[in-house]
Design a protein around this motif. Structure first.
Motif, PDB file in Angstrom:
ATOM      1  N   UNK A 177    -114.444 -63.484  34.018  1.00  0.00           N
ATOM      2  CA  UNK A 177    -114.454 -62.304  34.891  1.00  0.00           C
ATOM      3  C   UNK A 177    -113.051 -61.995  35.411  1.00  0.00           C
ATOM      4  N   UNK A 178    -112.269 -63.036  35.689  1.00  0.00           N
ATOM      5  CA  UNK A 178    -110.875 -62.814  36.105  1.00  0.00           C
ATOM      6  C   UNK A 178    -110.117 -62.037  35.035  1.00  0.00           C
ATOM      7  N   UNK A 179    -110.358 -62.360  33.767  1.00  0.00           N
ATOM      8  CA  UNK A 179    -109.670 -61.664  32.674  1.00  0.00           C
ATOM      9  C   UNK A 179    -110.020 -60.174  32.659  1.00  0.00           C
ATOM     10  N   UNK A 180    -111.271 -59.853  32.936  1.00  0.00           N
ATOM     11  CA  UNK A 180    -111.660 -58.436  32.989  1.00  0.00           C
ATOM     12  C   UNK A 180    -110.983 -57.729  34.167  1.00  0.00           C
ATOM     13  N   UNK A 181    -110.931 -58.374  35.312  1.00  0.00           N
ATOM     14  CA  UNK A 181    -110.320 -57.754  36.485  1.00  0.00           C
ATOM     15  C   UNK A 181    -108.818 -57.526  36.281  1.00  0.00           C
ATOM     16  N   UNK A 182    -108.148 -58.480  35.666  1.00  0.00           N
ATOM     17  CA  UNK A 182    -106.725 -58.316  35.366  1.00  0.00           C
ATOM     18  C   UNK A 182    -106.524 -57.196  34.344  1.00  0.00           C
ATOM     19  N   UNK A 183    -107.420 -57.102  33.383  1.00  0.00           N
ATOM     20  CA  UNK A 183    -107.336 -56.022  32.393  1.00  0.00           C
ATOM     21  C   UNK A 183    -107.518 -54.660  33.046  1.00  0.00           C
ATOM     22  N   UNK A 184    -108.439 -54.578  33.993  1.00  0.00           N
ATOM     23  CA  UNK A 184    -108.628 -53.319  34.724  1.00  0.00           C
ATOM     24  C   UNK A 184    -107.332 -52.886  35.402  1.00  0.00           C
ATOM     25  N   UNK A 185    -106.689 -53.799  36.077  1.00  0.00           N
ATOM     26  CA  UNK A 185    -105.450 -53.464  36.771  1.00  0.00           C
ATOM     27  C   UNK A 185    -104.347 -53.097  35.793  1.00  0.00           C
ATOM     28  N   UNK A 186    -104.329 -53.759  34.649  1.00  0.00           N
ATOM     29  CA  UNK A 186    -103.317 -53.455  33.640  1.00  0.00           C
ATOM     30  C   UNK A 186    -103.510 -52.036  33.095  1.00  0.00           C
ATOM     31  N   UNK A 187    -104.744 -51.654  32.862  1.00  0.00           N
ATOM     32  CA  UNK A 187    -105.023 -50.289  32.408  1.00  0.00           C
ATOM     33  C   UNK A 187    -104.688 -49.271  33.486  1.00  0.00           C
ATOM     34  N   UNK A 188    -105.104 -49.552  34.719  1.00  0.00           N
ATOM     35  CA  UNK A 188    -104.896 -48.604  35.810  1.00  0.00           C
ATOM     36  C   UNK A 188    -103.406 -48.380  36.093  1.00  0.00           C
ATOM     37  N   UNK A 189    -102.609 -49.423  35.893  1.00  0.00           N
ATOM     38  CA  UNK A 189    -101.179 -49.321  36.191  1.00  0.00           C
ATOM     39  C   UNK A 189    -100.392 -48.556  35.137  1.00  0.00           C
ATOM     40  N   UNK A 190    -101.058 -48.234  34.013  1.00  0.00           N
ATOM     41  CA  UNK A 190    -100.366 -47.482  32.973  1.00  0.00           C
ATOM     42  C   UNK A 190     -99.538 -48.336  32.031  1.00  0.00           C
ATOM     43  N   UNK A 191     -99.727 -49.665  32.053  1.00  0.00           N
ATOM     44  CA  UNK A 191     -98.930 -50.545  31.191  1.00  0.00           C
ATOM     45  C   UNK A 191     -99.371 -50.504  29.735  1.00  0.00           C
ATOM     46  N   UNK A 192    -100.597 -50.044  29.485  1.00  0.00           N
ATOM     47  CA  UNK A 192    -101.139 -50.047  28.127  1.00  0.00           C
ATOM     48  C   UNK A 192    -100.842 -48.703  27.467  1.00  0.00           C
ATOM     49  N   UNK A 193    -100.162 -48.739  26.329  1.00  0.00           N
ATOM     50  CA  UNK A 193     -99.795 -47.503  25.648  1.00  0.00           C
ATOM     51  C   UNK A 193    -100.760 -47.128  24.539  1.00  0.00           C
ATOM     52  N   UNK A 194    -101.407 -48.086  23.928  1.00  0.00           N
ATOM     53  CA  UNK A 194    -102.297 -47.777  22.819  1.00  0.00           C
ATOM     54  C   UNK A 194    -103.447 -48.778  22.813  1.00  0.00           C
ATOM     55  N   UNK A 195    -103.343 -49.829  21.992  1.00  0.00           N
ATOM     56  CA  UNK A 195    -104.353 -50.889  21.937  1.00  0.00           C
ATOM     57  C   UNK A 195    -103.668 -52.234  22.117  1.00  0.00           C
ATOM     58  N   UNK A 196    -104.187 -53.036  23.031  1.00  0.00           N
ATOM     59  CA  UNK A 196    -103.710 -54.402  23.206  1.00  0.00           C
ATOM     60  C   UNK A 196    -104.880 -55.354  23.007  1.00  0.00           C
TER      61      UNK A 196
END
Length: 297
Positions: free
Chosen positions: A206-225
């Motif tokens: 669940x921690x991994x999902x929460x960190x992924x949410x923040x990574x997406x929200x912050x705009x760090x993801x440009x395409x697919x990671x």
């Protein structure tokens, strides 16, 4: 954030929904009409449920009603060794439903997506070699996903899960089986037991999902990671049962070699994946098993 979760009635989905609520997110779930939410009956009134009839238009309508900031896609059909009668269900659940979801996101300009894959897409340590048809359907959806990221600007984090465990697991997985043996003393035949498992506690997942949410929200993801949600420290099945016996203070009646390995048994888990930035498992295996002893596995 307003988050739509598919597969919320499953083991990972049930725990994740509770964590999302605890973190003050607005949770919507997409489910079939017959779905029962046994894992979070105590908080069901805090969740908005959208019922999917199976058609693409109904999916489009559901996504329009939910209007999420992020979609977390956990829903899938897992079959370790399929028969011919399973093919339609696997394709419908793991490819068709998933593609309907992406199409609906594109229609409503919903741009953030967390997808769940499996380490079983990497048989023999290869970049792609499916262990079974289930893993092949997960990879097939990745091809669909590539199209929608290129054509609709959807930003994606793929989390490839390994073996997960934790309390309230109704999947009939290893620890549930060992608990049953502990309670009733019956004998069970297992494989020779030399395959290695990489287990991650559900709290760390669940921690991994929460960190992924923040990574997406912050705009760090440009395409697919794509990231592997693993401990990096695999344990042989025989040793794992021994650790459980030590923690439980009992000797289980296991007949090693009582059954053959599965076809294309994974003997050594995939180790070639990237780790999610900012995430590392916190619960060691012995600690996690001890926690299970204090709860209903």
């Amino acid at each position: 954030m307003r988050i739509l979760v598919t597969g919320a009635s499953g083991f990972v989905g049930g725990h994740l929904v509770q964590r999302l609520l605890k973190n003050q997110h607005q949770v919507h779930v997409l489910a079939r009409p017959e779905t029962e939410f046994l894992q979070f009956q105590n908080c069901l009134e805090k969740i908005v449920v959208h019922t999917h009839s199976g058609t693409t238009q109904n999916m489009v309508d559901n996504l329009g009603e939910a209007n999420p900031d992020v979609v977390i896609h956990l829903a899938s059909l897992f079959i370790a060794e399929h028969t011919s009668t399973d093919v339609e269900d696997l394709i419908n659940s793991n490819v068709l439903l998933s593609t309907q979801l992406l199409e609906s996101m594109a229609v409503h300009d919903i741009r953030l997506f967390i997808n769940v894959g499996t380490s079983w897409q990497h048989y023999g340590g290869e970049g792609y070699n499916p262990v079974n048809l289930y893993a092949a359907t997960k990879q097939a959806f990745r091809s669909m996903l590539r199209f929608y990221t290129e054509s609709s600007g959807i930003k994606v984090i793929n989390l490839e899960l390994f073996d997960t465990y934790g309390p309230n697991d109704r999947r009939g997985k290893l620890f549930s089986l060992l608990e049953r043996l502990r309670l009733n003393g019956e004998q069970i035949g297992m494989s020779p037991g030399h395959q290695r498992l990489d287990l991650v506690h559900i709290d760390d997942v669940c921690d991994a999902f929460l960190i992924s949410l923040e990574r997406l929200r912050s705009g760090q993801v440009e395409n697919i990671e794509t990231y592997s949600v693993c401990s990096g420290d695999s344990t042989e099945l025989k040793e794992l049962v021994g650790i459980y016996e030590d923690q439980a203070g009992v000797k289980l009646n296991v007949k090693w070699g009582g059954r053959d390995y599965r076809t294309r048994e994974v003997m050594i888990p995939w180790s070639g994946g990237a780790q999610l930035p900012g995430w590392a498992p916190q619960i060691k295996l012995r600690e996690g098993i001890k926690m299970l002893m204090k709860s209903d596995v």
